[in-house]
Design a protein around this motif. Structure first.
Motif, PDB file in Angstrom:
ATOM      1  N   ASN A 193      38.304 -17.077  20.175  1.00  0.00           N
ATOM      2  CA  ASN A 193      37.197 -16.460  19.362  1.00  0.00           C
ATOM      3  C   ASN A 193      36.892 -17.185  18.112  1.00  0.00           C
ATOM      4  OD1 ASN A 193      39.618 -16.144  18.083  1.00  0.00           O
ATOM      5  ND2 ASN A 193      39.176 -13.930  17.431  1.00  0.00           N
ATOM      6  N   LYS A 194      37.741 -18.203  17.951  1.00  0.00           N
ATOM      7  CA  LYS A 194      37.713 -19.088  16.534  1.00  0.00           C
ATOM      8  C   LYS A 194      36.277 -19.902  16.790  1.00  0.00           C
ATOM      9  CE  LYS A 194      41.390 -17.777  14.379  1.00  0.00           C
ATOM     10  NZ  LYS A 194      41.689 -16.781  15.341  1.00  0.00           N
ATOM     11  N   GLN A 195      35.861 -20.476  15.420  1.00  0.00           N
ATOM     12  CA  GLN A 195      34.684 -21.504  15.459  1.00  0.00           C
ATOM     13  C   GLN A 195      34.829 -22.404  16.533  1.00  0.00           C
ATOM     14  OE1 GLN A 195      36.377 -20.486  13.011  1.00  0.00           O
ATOM     15  NE2 GLN A 195      35.445 -19.987  10.985  1.00  0.00           N
ATOM     16  N   ILE A 196      35.798 -23.213  16.434  1.00  0.00           N
ATOM     17  CA  ILE A 196      36.039 -24.230  17.731  1.00  0.00           C
ATOM     18  C   ILE A 196      37.290 -23.763  18.517  1.00  0.00           C
ATOM     19  CG2 ILE A 196      34.620 -26.183  16.727  1.00  0.00           C
ATOM     20  CD1 ILE A 196      37.396 -27.540  15.920  1.00  0.00           C
ATOM     21  N   THR A 197      37.234 -24.140  19.657  1.00  0.00           N
ATOM     22  CA  THR A 197      38.487 -23.639  20.376  1.00  0.00           C
ATOM     23  C   THR A 197      39.112 -24.819  21.364  1.00  0.00           C
ATOM     24  OG1 THR A 197      39.418 -21.915  22.193  1.00  0.00           O
ATOM     25  CG2 THR A 197      37.124 -22.811  22.311  1.00  0.00           C
ATOM     26  N   THR A 198      40.541 -24.683  21.543  1.00  0.00           N
ATOM     27  CA  THR A 198      41.091 -25.475  22.464  1.00  0.00           C
ATOM     28  C   THR A 198      41.945 -24.249  23.327  1.00  0.00           C
ATOM     29  OG1 THR A 198      43.175 -25.365  21.197  1.00  0.00           O
ATOM     30  CG2 THR A 198      41.561 -27.209  20.744  1.00  0.00           C
ATOM     31  N   GLY A 199      41.465 -23.177  23.696  1.00  0.00           N
ATOM     32  CA  GLY A 199      42.018 -22.224  24.439  1.00  0.00           C
ATOM     33  C   GLY A 199      43.222 -21.628  23.465  1.00  0.00           C
ATOM     34  N   GLU A 200      44.345 -22.201  23.615  1.00  0.00           N
ATOM     35  CA  GLU A 200      45.268 -21.771  22.432  1.00  0.00           C
ATOM     36  C   GLU A 200      45.535 -22.875  21.848  1.00  0.00           C
ATOM     37  OE1 GLU A 200      46.636 -18.790  21.635  1.00  0.00           O
ATOM     38  OE2 GLU A 200      46.444 -17.888  23.668  1.00  0.00           O
ATOM     39  N   GLY A 201      45.707 -22.920  20.224  1.00  0.00           N
ATOM     40  CA  GLY A 201      46.103 -24.164  19.547  1.00  0.00           C
ATOM     41  C   GLY A 201      45.862 -24.112  18.280  1.00  0.00           C
TER      42      GLY A 201
END
Ligand SMILES: Cc1ncc(COP(=O)(O)O)c(C=O)c1O
Length: 421
Positions: A193-201
């Motif tokens: 849901n963040k601006q950019i994502t790594t899945g979890e990270g």
């Protein structure tokens, strides 16, 4: 129409990298970890960037690297994601909550001194073993930086070390300086849901080489500078990010400016579409916020509108609240009535396909914080009141104007429906 609350912006570029890493079979400790760190370091012009497996891990490692100890205190807002304060508990230290500003939703710096001076304040009543306050966790809530000049001055005066929780504010700027660069170290988070994502990270950025070194070691089971796999020089964790996530992060980081620009347009559309809607209060962007990094879009029901359905005293309508409430039972009842209306609006929105959520729920009122410290309604009245009114509506990079119009029309129609009853 169905409009989700959030949705990651992923393109063929991300797909290509994932396939490339998949084909290489190098799924951990590959070259993309380094590439992701280097691009981040250079974007923020910082001395070090350490990639980890979550924003929570990032915050935890910074506190550990600053040697936080049992029963020490850490100033933090109760209106944030729970990880901001939990990381102090991980180390048997105490989050020391200070109430928020009712318009920009960040910690109210003016309240710090006032709260600390008042020995009847909940922070003294509730935290029995509080020794020294040593830390200040500045959280840039919803992508807006706190008033960092003021915060830094207060922290200097009190000799508090600053940790910046910029997990929701990647790329945001305070007076043209990047969020994440104001403390000993700052953090970003990459949940989808963040601006950019790594899945979890997550990521730590810092200009303090020693902190960077300690965090890197602790994220990797406490390994030292030698690359010996079974040599451990300190207590550490497995907070490493995997290679697929790092590849994703590398591409997303390259797209950060494009993504933030798009999100800004989406946010501006909402301001325009809600322009004449007095029943809804929109987020206040401060002058010092020279770039907002839009994380979520949180609207709030106006108290004047809610007052049509339930009695609200004038001082509450004006949000002219004391540091903490005296008449707890009356306050609880009032919050319950307000929340009842907000939650009904949220339920109706969801039924009509507009996915929405109350955002945030006060941390001090979470069950285990109540159990641990005895917090109750009235301890942090502004947080509690704002929280009883807020609704996060669909917000993401690729949200279309048609979807936004549907969201806004649906909100308005639901409020109209209430008035007809
Ligand atoms: C303000 C804040 N701090 C910390 C975190 C923790 O990040 P993560 O979920 O990656 O552990 C988040 C994530 O939602 C956040 O919003």
């Amino acid at each position: 129409m169905k409009v989700p609350l959030s949705s990651a912006s992923l393109t063929n570029k991300e797909k290509k990298i994932i396939n490339k890493i998949f084909d290489s079979k190098r799924l951990a400790l590959g070259s993309y970890l380094n590439k992701f760190e280097e691009i981040t370091k250079s974007y923020f012009s910082v001395k070090d960037a350490i990639v980890v497996n979550s924003g929570t891990s990032a915050l935890h490692l910074i506190l550990r690297s600053l040697d936080i100890k049992e029963n020490e205190g850490m100033i933090v807002t109760p209106f944030t994601f729970i990880a901001s304060s939990n990381v102090a508990l991980f180390e048997r230290a105490h989050p020391v909550f200070i109430d928020i500003d009712p318009f920009n939703y960040n910690i109210d710096l003016k309240k710090i001194e006032e709260s600390l001076k008042d020995k009847k304040h909940p922070l003294w009543n509730r935290i029995k073993n509080l020794k020294n306050i040593k830390f200040f966790m500045g959280v840039d809530v919803f992508g807006q930086p706190i008033d960092w000049d003021n915060a830094i001055e207060i922290c200097k005066k009190n000799d508090w070390k600053i940790v910046e929780d910029s997990c929701e504010a990647i790329g945001a700027k305070y007076k043209d300086r990047f969020a994440g660069t104001f403390g000993e170290a700052g953090t970003f988070a990459f949940y989808p849901n963040k601006q950019i994502t790594t899945g979890e990270g997550g990521m730590i950025i810092t200009n303090n080489i020693e902190i960077g070194k300690l965090c890197r070691s602790m994220a990797n089971q406490g390994r030292g500078d030698s690359s010996e796999w079974l040599e451990h020089v300190r207590l550490g964790y497995n907070y490493r990010m995997d290679e697929l996530s790092a590849g994703l992060g590398y591409i997303q980081m390259k797209r950060l400016d494009e993504i933030l620009d798009k999100r800004e347009k989406v946010a501006n559309n909402y301001y325009e579409l809600f322009k004449d809607e007095e029943r809804i209060i929109l987020p206040k962007i401060e002058q010092y916020t020279t770039r907002m990094s839009w994380f979520v879009f949180v609207i709030r029901l106006s108290l004047d509108w809610i007052a049509k359905f339930t009695d609200i005293p004038e001082y509450v309508r004006k949000i002219d609240l004391p540091l903490y409430m005296k008449n707890r039972e009356q306050w609880k009842e009032l919050l319950k009535n307000i929340k009842g209306i907000t939650y009904k609006v949220i339920e109706k929105l969801n039924k009509k396909g507009v996915q929405s959520k109350n955002y945030f729920s006060p941390i001090h009122l979470q069950k285990f914080y109540r159990d641990l410290y005895g917090y109750e309604e009235g301890d942090y009245p502004i947080t509690e009141l704002i929280s009883s009114l807020t609704i996060a509506i669909p917000f993401y990079t690729d949200l279309t104007i048609e979807e936004q119009k549907y969201v806004v029309d649906t909100v308005k129609a639901i409020l109209d429906e209430f008035e007809k009853k």
